[in-house]
Design a protein around this motif. Sequence first.
Motif, PDB file in Angstrom:
ATOM      1  N   GLY A   1      17.010  -0.036 -11.274  1.00  0.00           N
ATOM      2  CA  GLY A   1      15.837   0.528 -12.092  1.00  0.00           C
ATOM      3  C   GLY A   1      15.992   2.024 -11.855  1.00  0.00           C
ATOM      4  N   ALA A   2      16.490   2.293 -10.721  1.00  0.00           N
ATOM      5  CA  ALA A   2      16.880   4.000 -10.364  1.00  0.00           C
ATOM      6  C   ALA A   2      17.768   4.581 -11.382  1.00  0.00           C
ATOM      7  N   ARG A   3      18.682   3.696 -11.790  1.00  0.00           N
ATOM      8  CA  ARG A   3      19.798   4.123 -12.590  1.00  0.00           C
ATOM      9  C   ARG A   3      19.326   4.557 -14.149  1.00  0.00           C
TER      10      ARG A   3
ATOM     11  N   SER B   1      24.585   7.321 -16.002  1.00  0.00           N
ATOM     12  CA  SER B   1      22.955   6.590 -15.377  1.00  0.00           C
ATOM     13  C   SER B   1      22.169   8.041 -15.659  1.00  0.00           C
ATOM     14  N   TRP B   2      20.840   7.817 -15.702  1.00  0.00           N
ATOM     15  CA  TRP B   2      19.755   8.827 -15.828  1.00  0.00           C
ATOM     16  C   TRP B   2      19.954   9.769 -14.826  1.00  0.00           C
TER      17      TRP B   2
ATOM     18  N   GLN C   1       0.810  -1.066  -0.296  1.00  0.00           N
ATOM     19  CA  GLN C   1      -0.150  -0.219   0.010  1.00  0.00           C
ATOM     20  C   GLN C   1       0.911   1.400   0.130  1.00  0.00           C
ATOM     21  N   GLU C   2       2.085   1.126   0.040  1.00  0.00           N
ATOM     22  CA  GLU C   2       2.947   2.221  -0.129  1.00  0.00           C
ATOM     23  C   GLU C   2       4.052   1.784  -1.164  1.00  0.00           C
ATOM     24  N   ILE C   3       4.579   2.819  -1.574  1.00  0.00           N
ATOM     25  CA  ILE C   3       5.564   2.654  -2.882  1.00  0.00           C
ATOM     26  C   ILE C   3       6.946   3.186  -2.301  1.00  0.00           C
ATOM     27  N   VAL C   4       8.007   2.675  -2.950  1.00  0.00           N
ATOM     28  CA  VAL C   4       9.267   3.573  -2.618  1.00  0.00           C
ATOM     29  C   VAL C   4       9.428   4.435  -3.455  1.00  0.00           C
ATOM     30  N   HIS C   5       9.482   5.814  -3.374  1.00  0.00           N
ATOM     31  CA  HIS C   5       9.459   6.899  -4.057  1.00  0.00           C
ATOM     32  C   HIS C   5      11.232   7.506  -3.937  1.00  0.00           C
ATOM     33  N   PHE C   6      11.899   7.504  -5.048  1.00  0.00           N
ATOM     34  CA  PHE C   6      13.346   8.114  -5.325  1.00  0.00           C
ATOM     35  C   PHE C   6      13.348   8.895  -6.288  1.00  0.00           C
ATOM     36  N   PRO C   7      13.001  10.123  -5.927  1.00  0.00           N
ATOM     37  CA  PRO C   7      13.127  11.057  -7.001  1.00  0.00           C
ATOM     38  C   PRO C   7      14.667  11.406  -7.427  1.00  0.00           C
ATOM     39  N   LYS C   8      14.845  11.951  -8.882  1.00  0.00           N
ATOM     40  CA  LYS C   8      16.002  12.167  -9.267  1.00  0.00           C
ATOM     41  C   LYS C   8      17.116  12.892  -8.166  1.00  0.00           C
ATOM     42  N   ASP C   9      16.816  13.900  -7.711  1.00  0.00           N
ATOM     43  CA  ASP C   9      17.492  14.659  -6.882  1.00  0.00           C
ATOM     44  C   ASP C   9      17.187  14.400  -5.190  1.00  0.00           C
TER      45      ASP C   9
END
Length: 191
Positions: A145-147, A178-179, A10-18
């Motif tokens: 995935g983050a990269r 990486s992105w 019910q929660e997501i892991v959120h990892f914005p670019k900066d």
Amino acid sequence: MSQLNITSHQEIVHFPKDGKPTLAKNEWQIWGGSQDEGGLPDLEHGAHKVLVPFTWWITHHHEADVIAKAKDGQIGVWFATDDDILKHADVIEAGKTVWPLVAAHFPIFRDGRSFSTAALLRSRFAWSGEIRAIGDVLIDQLLQGARVGFDSFALRPDQNLDVALKQFDLYSVTTQNSWRGARTTRATLSA
């Protein structure tokens, strides 16, 4: 299209670019496109935001009510592993102006084609909004995935969210582009 049942925390892991990785409420339901003979799920009661299959969007993206709901932040799109996004570049370019979120589906963790989808969305389509990994998403996939361009992850229910947050601090040095930015180290040649 057959009924698709994608479950996640019910929660997501959120990892914005900066930014730093955090947990956030998962406000999006994932729709397989087969309910009500092609009609959208009820957005008035229950979940108010829905990710629709890209194949459904291709068919319905000219409808005024669909566009209005997307612009209102209620409809986003998810890509299947076999969606040919390069073939539909015009639909994606138009969608960039209205989609609040896109996602790429991992039908099984061993199928890495959705990594390519995220990379293409970032590099070829210059998508600057959120890209979420959905489906059979495991902790082991977060760094990669983050990269390549994912900035949120709807992990499979059996994955530990506290452990997931720690994955982004495992390595302090990367040797590949990486992105998220250029390499943090560069090899130097001595004469």
